[in-house]
Design a protein around this motif. Structure first.
Motif, short mmCIF file in Angstrom:
data_model
loop_
_atom_site.label_atom_id
_atom_site.label_comp_id
_atom_site.label_asym_id
_atom_site.label_seq_id
_atom_site.Cartn_x
_atom_site.Cartn_y
_atom_site.Cartn_z
N ARG A 83 0.83 -1.21 0.00
CA ARG A 83 0.00 0.00 0.00
C ARG A 83 0.87 1.26 0.00
O ARG A 83 0.54 2.25 -0.63
N LEU A 84 1.99 1.18 0.72
CA LEU A 84 2.92 2.32 0.75
C LEU A 84 3.45 2.61 -0.66
O LEU A 84 3.46 3.75 -1.12
N VAL A 85 3.87 1.55 -1.34
CA VAL A 85 4.38 1.72 -2.71
C VAL A 85 3.26 2.17 -3.64
O VAL A 85 3.44 3.07 -4.46
N ARG A 124 17.02 -6.46 -14.81
CA ARG A 124 15.58 -6.25 -14.87
C ARG A 124 14.84 -7.38 -14.18
O ARG A 124 15.01 -8.54 -14.54
N ARG A 125 13.98 -7.02 -13.25
CA ARG A 125 13.13 -8.02 -12.64
C ARG A 125 11.88 -8.22 -13.49
O ARG A 125 11.38 -9.32 -13.61
N SER A 126 11.39 -7.14 -14.05
CA SER A 126 10.18 -7.16 -14.88
C SER A 126 10.18 -5.89 -15.70
O SER A 126 11.14 -5.12 -15.65
N ASP A 127 9.08 -5.66 -16.45
CA ASP A 127 9.02 -4.40 -17.19
C ASP A 127 8.75 -3.23 -16.25
O ASP A 127 8.71 -2.08 -16.67
N ARG A 128 8.58 -3.51 -14.96
CA ARG A 128 8.30 -2.45 -13.99
C ARG A 128 9.47 -2.18 -13.03
O ARG A 128 9.54 -1.13 -12.43
N LEU A 129 10.35 -3.13 -12.85
CA LEU A 129 11.37 -2.96 -11.80
C LEU A 129 12.73 -3.45 -12.29
O LEU A 129 12.86 -4.58 -12.77
N ALA A 130 13.70 -2.55 -12.18
CA ALA A 130 15.06 -2.90 -12.59
C ALA A 130 16.05 -2.26 -11.62
O ALA A 130 15.78 -1.22 -11.02
N ALA A 131 17.19 -2.89 -11.46
CA ALA A 131 18.26 -2.35 -10.60
C ALA A 131 19.56 -2.50 -11.37
O ALA A 131 20.15 -3.57 -11.42
N GLU A 132 19.97 -1.43 -12.04
CA GLU A 132 21.11 -1.51 -12.94
C GLU A 132 22.19 -0.49 -12.65
O GLU A 132 23.21 -0.48 -13.32
N ALA A 133 21.93 0.41 -11.70
CA ALA A 133 22.87 1.49 -11.47
C ALA A 133 23.24 1.57 -10.00
O ALA A 133 22.54 1.02 -9.14
N ALA A 168 10.09 -4.12 -1.00
CA ALA A 168 8.74 -3.55 -1.05
C ALA A 168 8.28 -3.37 -2.50
O ALA A 168 7.13 -3.66 -2.84
N PHE A 169 9.18 -2.89 -3.35
CA PHE A 169 8.83 -2.75 -4.78
C PHE A 169 8.54 -4.12 -5.40
O PHE A 169 7.60 -4.26 -6.19
N ALA A 170 9.36 -5.10 -5.07
CA ALA A 170 9.18 -6.42 -5.67
C ALA A 170 7.85 -7.03 -5.25
O ALA A 170 7.15 -7.64 -6.06
N GLU A 171 7.49 -6.83 -3.97
CA GLU A 171 6.18 -7.31 -3.51
C GLU A 171 5.05 -6.63 -4.27
O GLU A 171 4.08 -7.26 -4.68
N ALA A 172 5.20 -5.30 -4.43
CA ALA A 172 4.16 -4.55 -5.14
C ALA A 172 4.10 -5.00 -6.60
O ALA A 172 3.01 -5.13 -7.17
N ASP A 173 5.25 -5.24 -7.18
CA ASP A 173 5.31 -5.68 -8.58
C ASP A 173 4.61 -7.03 -8.72
O ASP A 173 3.76 -7.22 -9.61
N ALA A 174 4.93 -7.95 -7.81
CA ALA A 174 4.31 -9.28 -7.86
C ALA A 174 2.80 -9.18 -7.68
O ALA A 174 2.04 -9.95 -8.27
N GLY A 175 2.37 -8.21 -6.87
CA GLY A 175 0.94 -8.05 -6.62
C GLY A 175 0.24 -7.21 -7.68
O GLY A 175 -0.95 -6.92 -7.57
#
Ligand SMILES: [Zn+2]
Length: 539
Positions: A212-214, A275-284, A241-248
């Protein structure tokens, strides 16, 4: 899965696009075509849905290349102590008192958003004033820069800060006339507190609450037309938290994570790099090289004429920073270094010069960035251009924090955040808000890039104003480039993702004074509406 959008003023921001097109064809979440009604109808399948916009404007989804998405959601749950809504210290006290009633036992009562020079009193609140509002439990009031905060006595105690203690490494304490701690904490110890509190509070929330926070932060950004953002201090808990939101399925924007440098080993070891998905990536990777501008802790050559005086705080000496840059560059990471003061920027450019041979943007394939670049004076601009550095900065600081900059930089205020000079030097600049430092509204940023007008009406650096088109490019093409996504987002062209915002006016044809007041009617990500002020698109 086809949608024809008709009767729109479509500002594509594509290179060389001379005038707006009237129609867009969306197919399977991507832009299939942009053009005139006849050609779009001919290109569409017979069953395509049709939406008429009655002359509203479509622009590429706005991209915030540097903000703190998780912090937006986290701090929004505490007291809003920003100005002008909390004009003075009594108002801040009232809001903290109210927040105390809603904060679970064991968590710190939290407020944020104040700027001392925008308060009626013109100074930071003190620990005693926080004690009056919240006497018996820890309370923290974060400065809007998130480079300083004020603690009440219980919080000072819990943090282990005592009168008579020397300033901690990378930070400083405010002190009263007798040398007692007045509650103000600058820089490194403040970061540690925010991180600890955020981690603690996220940890005790359930997954649903974290999502809900995300989602709350996402809703706020969607209402502003933002479709993608770089989170400028991603850590394992906020990533979680982002990954949980992405999965949900509740992560709205495309989040490009700048992972804090000391969590990179964790990121790599957990297999989450990329890239975890088209919504979440950690590259930098994110590194802070100095303090903040509005907290007057940016590392400068010379001395501030305003409190806390001094020359700012530099986190790493040249050799150490260079070592970090070499290491992350060798591991293939894009590096994003916070650098505000000229002394810090110089150090960062020296560090980058160890891995970049020079020769402009093409010679910086990882697109190493400088975040903010506040006091990047002309010789530093030339060096940054030669090294091909991407600058990610915040035009919107002008109207919120600009008067404080003018006080802190009485001789060189006009040279701060030099967007036009960056452009002339051939530097790719990206627009961002640094929210929750200021509003995340990109149209406020566009307006401020055009006007550079402070709250008191001073134009800070008239020569550094840019056109509305160049200002919008900061939040579209420039920002997409800064996150290696220019092939997917940043302009409306066939093949790119259907990320766009619908506005009630064309910012390129609106009087600059009114750009900040343009309304976002809808925000669409991957062809799906994530925000609509009224029903426009079929959900
Ligand atoms: Zn930031």
């Amino acid at each position: 899965m086809e949608l024809i959008v008709e009767d729109a003023v479509t500002v594509t921001m594509a290179e060389g696009a001379a005038r707006p097109a009237r129609c867009v064809l969306v197919r399977d979440g991507r832009i299939a075509a942009v053009g005139e009604p006849g050609e779009i109808r001919a290109a569409a399948s017979p069953g395509a849905a049709v939406v008429r916009l009655d002359g509203a404007t479509i622009i590429p989804g706005l991209i915030d290349a540097h903000c703190h998405v998780a912090n937006i959601g986290y701090l929004a749950a505490g007291a809003d102590c920003s100005q002008p809504s909390a004009p003075g210290i009594p108002a801040i006290q009232a809001r903290l008192r109210e927040a105390a009633g809603q904060t679970p036992e064991g968590s710190w009562v939290t407020g944020s958003g104040y700027v001392e020079y925008n308060l009626r009193e013109g100074r930071h609140p003190t620990r005693a004033e926080l004690d009056e509002a919240v006497p018996n439990r820890p309370a923290v009031l974060y400065h809007t820069s998130l480079h300083a905060c004020v603690l009440n006595t219980a919080a000072l105690r819990e943090a282990g800060f005592e009168d008579g203690q020397p300033d901690p490494p990378g930070g400083a304490f405010g002190r009263d006339g007798q040398g007692r701690l007045d509650g103000v904490v600058y820089e490194a110890p403040m970061f540690a507190l925010l991180e600890r509190n955020l981690r603690h509070d996220l940890g005790r929330m359930g997954a649903g609450q974290r999502a809900r926070l995300v989602a709350g932060a996402g809703r706020y950004l969607a209402e502003l037309g933002v479709t993608a953002a770089c989170d400028a201090d991603l850590r394992r808990d906020t990533y979680g938290a982002f990954a949980e939101a992405d999965a949900g399925g509740v992560l709205s924007q495309r989040i490009y994570g700048l992972v804090v440098h000391d969590e990179v080993d964790w990121l790599v070891a957990s297999g989450l790099r990329g890239r975890r998905s088209d919504r979440l990536a950690a590259e930098a990777v994110k590194i802070w090289s100095d303090g903040g501008m509005s907290s007057r802790t940016a590392a400068i050559n010379g001395t501030y004429p305003v409190p806390p005086y001094g020359s700012g705080i530099l986190y790493f000496e040249r050799a150490e920073l260079t070592g970090m840059v070499r290491d992350f560059d060798a591991r293939g990471f894009q590096i994003c270094i916070h650098a505000q003061g000229d002394r810090a920027i110089e150090t960062v450019l020296d560090a980058y010069a160890a891995v970049l041979a020079g020769g402009g943007a093409a010679a910086n394939p990882r697109r190493h960035r400088i975040e903010h670049g506040g006091a990047m004076y002309p010789p530093l601009i030339s060096r940054a251009a030669e090294l091909g550095i991407v600058v990610v900065s915040q035009p919107g600081f002008m109207s919120t924090l600009g008067d404080g900059f003018a006080e802190a930089f009485p001789d060189r205020g006009d040279q701060l955040y030099p967007f036009a000079s960056w452009r002339r030097a051939g530097i790719t600049a990206a627009g961002s808000s640094d929210a929750p430092v200021i509003t995340a509204d990109p149209l406020v940023g566009v307006r401020d890039a055009v006007l550079r007008r402070t709250a008191k009406g001073r134009v800070l650096g008239p020569d550094e104003r840019v056109s509305a088109r160049d200002a919008l490019a900061l939040y579209t093409r420039g920002a997409a480039f800064a996150m290696h996504r220019e092939g997917e987002i940043g302009s409306l062209e066939p093949g790119k993702l259907a990320d766009f915002a619908v506005l009630d006016a064309n910012p390129l044809e609106t009087d600059a004074e009114r750009i900040g007041g343009i309304r976002v009617l809808a925000t669409v990500i991957g062809g799906t509406p994530v925000y609509q002020s009224e029903p426009i698109f079929p959900a």
